[in-house]
Design a protein around this motif. Structure first.
Motif, PDB file in Angstrom:
ATOM      1  N   LEU A  85     -58.037 -16.610  28.336  1.00 50.85           N
ATOM      2  CA  LEU A  85     -58.398 -16.160  29.881  1.00 50.85           C
ATOM      3  C   LEU A  85     -57.460 -14.432  29.766  1.00 50.85           C
ATOM      4  O   LEU A  85     -57.870 -13.376  30.283  1.00 50.85           O
ATOM      5  CB  LEU A  85     -57.504 -16.831  30.933  1.00 50.85           C
ATOM      6  N   LEU A  86     -56.117 -14.641  29.211  1.00 42.69           N
ATOM      7  CA  LEU A  86     -55.365 -13.362  29.101  1.00 42.69           C
ATOM      8  C   LEU A  86     -56.080 -12.219  28.284  1.00 42.69           C
ATOM      9  O   LEU A  86     -56.161 -10.959  28.443  1.00 42.69           O
ATOM     10  CB  LEU A  86     -54.164 -13.452  28.881  1.00 42.69           C
ATOM     11  N   SER A 113     -42.968 -12.094  26.942  1.00 44.25           N
ATOM     12  CA  SER A 113     -41.855 -12.080  27.768  1.00 44.25           C
ATOM     13  C   SER A 113     -42.506 -12.912  29.016  1.00 44.25           C
ATOM     14  O   SER A 113     -41.658 -13.617  29.770  1.00 44.25           O
ATOM     15  CB  SER A 113     -41.146 -10.991  28.029  1.00 44.25           C
ATOM     16  N   GLU A 114     -43.506 -12.362  29.848  1.00 44.87           N
ATOM     17  CA  GLU A 114     -43.957 -12.858  30.952  1.00 44.87           C
ATOM     18  C   GLU A 114     -44.721 -14.137  30.901  1.00 44.87           C
ATOM     19  O   GLU A 114     -44.538 -14.813  31.941  1.00 44.87           O
ATOM     20  CB  GLU A 114     -44.622 -11.549  31.692  1.00 44.87           C
ATOM     21  N   HIS A 115     -45.447 -14.228  29.908  1.00 47.65           N
ATOM     22  CA  HIS A 115     -46.573 -15.377  29.989  1.00 47.65           C
ATOM     23  C   HIS A 115     -46.027 -16.405  29.053  1.00 47.65           C
ATOM     24  O   HIS A 115     -46.702 -17.468  28.765  1.00 47.65           O
ATOM     25  CB  HIS A 115     -47.860 -14.680  29.750  1.00 47.65           C
ATOM     26  N   SER A 116     -44.870 -16.195  28.192  1.00 52.49           N
ATOM     27  CA  SER A 116     -44.387 -17.190  27.285  1.00 52.49           C
ATOM     28  C   SER A 116     -45.479 -17.436  26.021  1.00 52.49           C
ATOM     29  O   SER A 116     -45.331 -18.659  25.757  1.00 52.49           O
ATOM     30  CB  SER A 116     -43.866 -18.188  27.927  1.00 52.49           C
ATOM     31  N   LEU A 117     -46.239 -16.847  25.622  1.00 55.83           N
ATOM     32  CA  LEU A 117     -47.259 -17.228  24.749  1.00 55.83           C
ATOM     33  C   LEU A 117     -46.516 -17.268  23.392  1.00 55.83           C
ATOM     34  O   LEU A 117     -45.782 -16.368  23.024  1.00 55.83           O
ATOM     35  CB  LEU A 117     -48.418 -16.126  24.778  1.00 55.83           C
ATOM     36  N   PRO A 118     -46.978 -18.265  22.530  1.00 56.44           N
ATOM     37  CA  PRO A 118     -46.301 -18.270  21.174  1.00 56.44           C
ATOM     38  C   PRO A 118     -47.227 -16.885  20.478  1.00 56.44           C
ATOM     39  O   PRO A 118     -48.026 -16.490  20.812  1.00 56.44           O
ATOM     40  CB  PRO A 118     -46.988 -19.530  20.763  1.00 56.44           C
ATOM     41  N   TYR A 119     -46.693 -16.519  19.219  1.00 58.56           N
ATOM     42  CA  TYR A 119     -46.608 -15.386  18.517  1.00 58.56           C
ATOM     43  C   TYR A 119     -48.192 -15.594  17.850  1.00 58.56           C
ATOM     44  O   TYR A 119     -49.112 -14.541  18.115  1.00 58.56           O
ATOM     45  CB  TYR A 119     -45.694 -14.908  17.474  1.00 58.56           C
ATOM     46  N   SER A 120     -48.499 -16.909  17.555  1.00 55.37           N
ATOM     47  CA  SER A 120     -49.903 -17.068  17.027  1.00 55.37           C
ATOM     48  C   SER A 120     -50.972 -16.826  18.250  1.00 55.37           C
ATOM     49  O   SER A 120     -52.029 -16.211  17.870  1.00 55.37           O
ATOM     50  CB  SER A 120     -50.015 -18.585  16.911  1.00 55.37           C
ATOM     51  N   GLU A 121     -50.438 -17.128  19.498  1.00 58.96           N
ATOM     52  CA  GLU A 121     -51.674 -16.746  20.537  1.00 58.96           C
ATOM     53  C   GLU A 121     -51.741 -15.224  20.827  1.00 58.96           C
ATOM     54  O   GLU A 121     -52.594 -14.679  21.325  1.00 58.96           O
ATOM     55  CB  GLU A 121     -51.121 -17.599  21.781  1.00 58.96           C
ATOM     56  N   ILE A 122     -50.562 -14.822  20.850  1.00 54.39           N
ATOM     57  CA  ILE A 122     -50.436 -13.153  20.847  1.00 54.39           C
ATOM     58  C   ILE A 122     -51.082 -12.517  19.875  1.00 54.39           C
ATOM     59  O   ILE A 122     -52.132 -11.541  19.898  1.00 54.39           O
ATOM     60  CB  ILE A 122     -49.100 -12.466  20.984  1.00 54.39           C
ATOM     61  N   ALA A 123     -51.085 -12.810  18.605  1.00 57.70           N
ATOM     62  CA  ALA A 123     -51.847 -12.515  17.566  1.00 57.70           C
ATOM     63  C   ALA A 123     -53.484 -12.644  17.738  1.00 57.70           C
ATOM     64  O   ALA A 123     -54.246 -11.734  17.474  1.00 57.70           O
ATOM     65  CB  ALA A 123     -51.483 -13.222  16.207  1.00 57.70           C
ATOM     66  N   ALA A 168     -47.777  -9.643  15.069  1.00 57.89           N
ATOM     67  CA  ALA A 168     -47.321  -9.755  16.336  1.00 57.89           C
ATOM     68  C   ALA A 168     -45.847 -10.070  16.675  1.00 57.89           C
ATOM     69  O   ALA A 168     -45.217  -9.351  17.676  1.00 57.89           O
ATOM     70  CB  ALA A 168     -48.053 -11.042  17.037  1.00 57.89           C
ATOM     71  N   ARG A 169     -45.200 -10.643  15.801  1.00 55.94           N
ATOM     72  CA  ARG A 169     -43.833 -10.668  16.045  1.00 55.94           C
ATOM     73  C   ARG A 169     -42.939  -9.349  15.722  1.00 55.94           C
ATOM     74  O   ARG A 169     -42.322  -9.051  16.665  1.00 55.94           O
ATOM     75  CB  ARG A 169     -43.069 -11.523  14.631  1.00 55.94           C
ATOM     76  N   VAL A 170     -43.477  -8.504  14.779  1.00 56.45           N
ATOM     77  CA  VAL A 170     -43.246  -7.137  14.679  1.00 56.45           C
ATOM     78  C   VAL A 170     -43.343  -6.307  15.927  1.00 56.45           C
ATOM     79  O   VAL A 170     -42.480  -5.530  16.507  1.00 56.45           O
ATOM     80  CB  VAL A 170     -43.748  -6.499  13.597  1.00 56.45           C
ATOM     81  N   LYS A 171     -44.695  -6.259  16.515  1.00 60.19           N
ATOM     82  CA  LYS A 171     -44.971  -5.590  17.866  1.00 60.19           C
ATOM     83  C   LYS A 171     -44.076  -6.012  18.942  1.00 60.19           C
ATOM     84  O   LYS A 171     -43.446  -4.990  19.659  1.00 60.19           O
ATOM     85  CB  LYS A 171     -46.263  -5.921  18.151  1.00 60.19           C
ATOM     86  N   VAL A 172     -43.567  -7.135  19.244  1.00 60.71           N
ATOM     87  CA  VAL A 172     -42.812  -7.704  20.140  1.00 60.71           C
ATOM     88  C   VAL A 172     -41.377  -7.125  19.848  1.00 60.71           C
ATOM     89  O   VAL A 172     -40.772  -6.680  20.688  1.00 60.71           O
ATOM     90  CB  VAL A 172     -42.990  -9.386  20.430  1.00 60.71           C
ATOM     91  N   HIS A 173     -40.977  -7.424  18.784  1.00 63.97           N
ATOM     92  CA  HIS A 173     -39.654  -6.873  18.414  1.00 63.97           C
ATOM     93  C   HIS A 173     -39.472  -5.564  18.584  1.00 63.97           C
ATOM     94  O   HIS A 173     -38.619  -5.030  19.299  1.00 63.97           O
ATOM     95  CB  HIS A 173     -39.141  -7.389  17.001  1.00 63.97           C
ATOM     96  N   ARG A 174     -40.234  -4.685  18.091  1.00 67.18           N
ATOM     97  CA  ARG A 174     -40.359  -3.151  18.131  1.00 67.18           C
ATOM     98  C   ARG A 174     -40.456  -2.625  19.698  1.00 67.18           C
ATOM     99  O   ARG A 174     -39.687  -1.986  20.036  1.00 67.18           O
ATOM    100  CB  ARG A 174     -41.285  -2.543  17.345  1.00 67.18           C
TER     101      ARG A 174
END
Length: 163
Positions: free
Chosen positions: A57-58, A121-131, A141-147
């Motif tokens: 959905l997101l 941060s807002e939707h608490s999605l795991p990195y696999s879902e962000i990817a 995805a991990r690098v993008k969030v960290h940076r």
């Protein structure tokens, strides 16, 4: 999918709407994005998996927003002012200043970095879902969030120091 449209809407509307509001910074446009997201999801309901429903959905909301933004190029931007609802005028003013400060710092992030940070941060999605939403690897995805976190913090510190 064993969920009715009403259950789907009631379960995920707040998340989709808040995400759309963050992207559009306009309540009316966010409502349009959220509505279109649910229409698309319901039309493809046979393809949906419940373990990735929120991410789907997101991702759909992001695509709807990007589609609408592409169509709206060259149009005047709408005001970003949204009522805070705080009862105390001083608290309301302070909250608005802080929100503008954070929105300004977020605006300096790239679109994908901002989306990655919000999804985490807002939707608490795991990195696999962000990817999956951003169509990148989980490591990226991990690098993008960290940076994005580091850039946002640096921008907020620099802005505070300059104020």
């Amino acid at each position: 999918m064993a969920m009715t449209f009403e259950q789907l809407y009631e379960t995920y509307f707040t998340n989709v709407f808040r995400f759309a509001l963050w992207q559009t910074r306009d309540r009316s446009e966010a409502e349009d994005v959220a509505s279109e997201t649910f229409v698309r999801a319901w039309a493809r309901r046979s393809q949906l998996r419940t373990d990735t429903l929120k991410a789907y959905l997101l991702a759909t909301a992001r695509n709807v927003f990007l589609d609408q933004r592409g169509k709206a190029r060259g149009h005047a931007e709408l005001s970003e002012e949204l009522p805070d609802g705080a009862p105390n005028p001083q608290q309301q003013a302070n909250a608005r200043i802080e929100l503008e400060r954070v929105n300004g710092a977020m605006a300096k992030l790239s679109e994908t970095d901002g989306v990655a940070l919000i999804l985490r941060s807002e939707h608490s999605l795991p990195y696999s879902e962000i990817a999956r939403v951003l169509e990148i690897s989980e490591g990226a995805a991990r690098v993008k969030v960290h940076r994005a976190r580091r850039r946002l913090l640096a921008e907020l510190i620099n802005h505070q120091g300059g104020a």
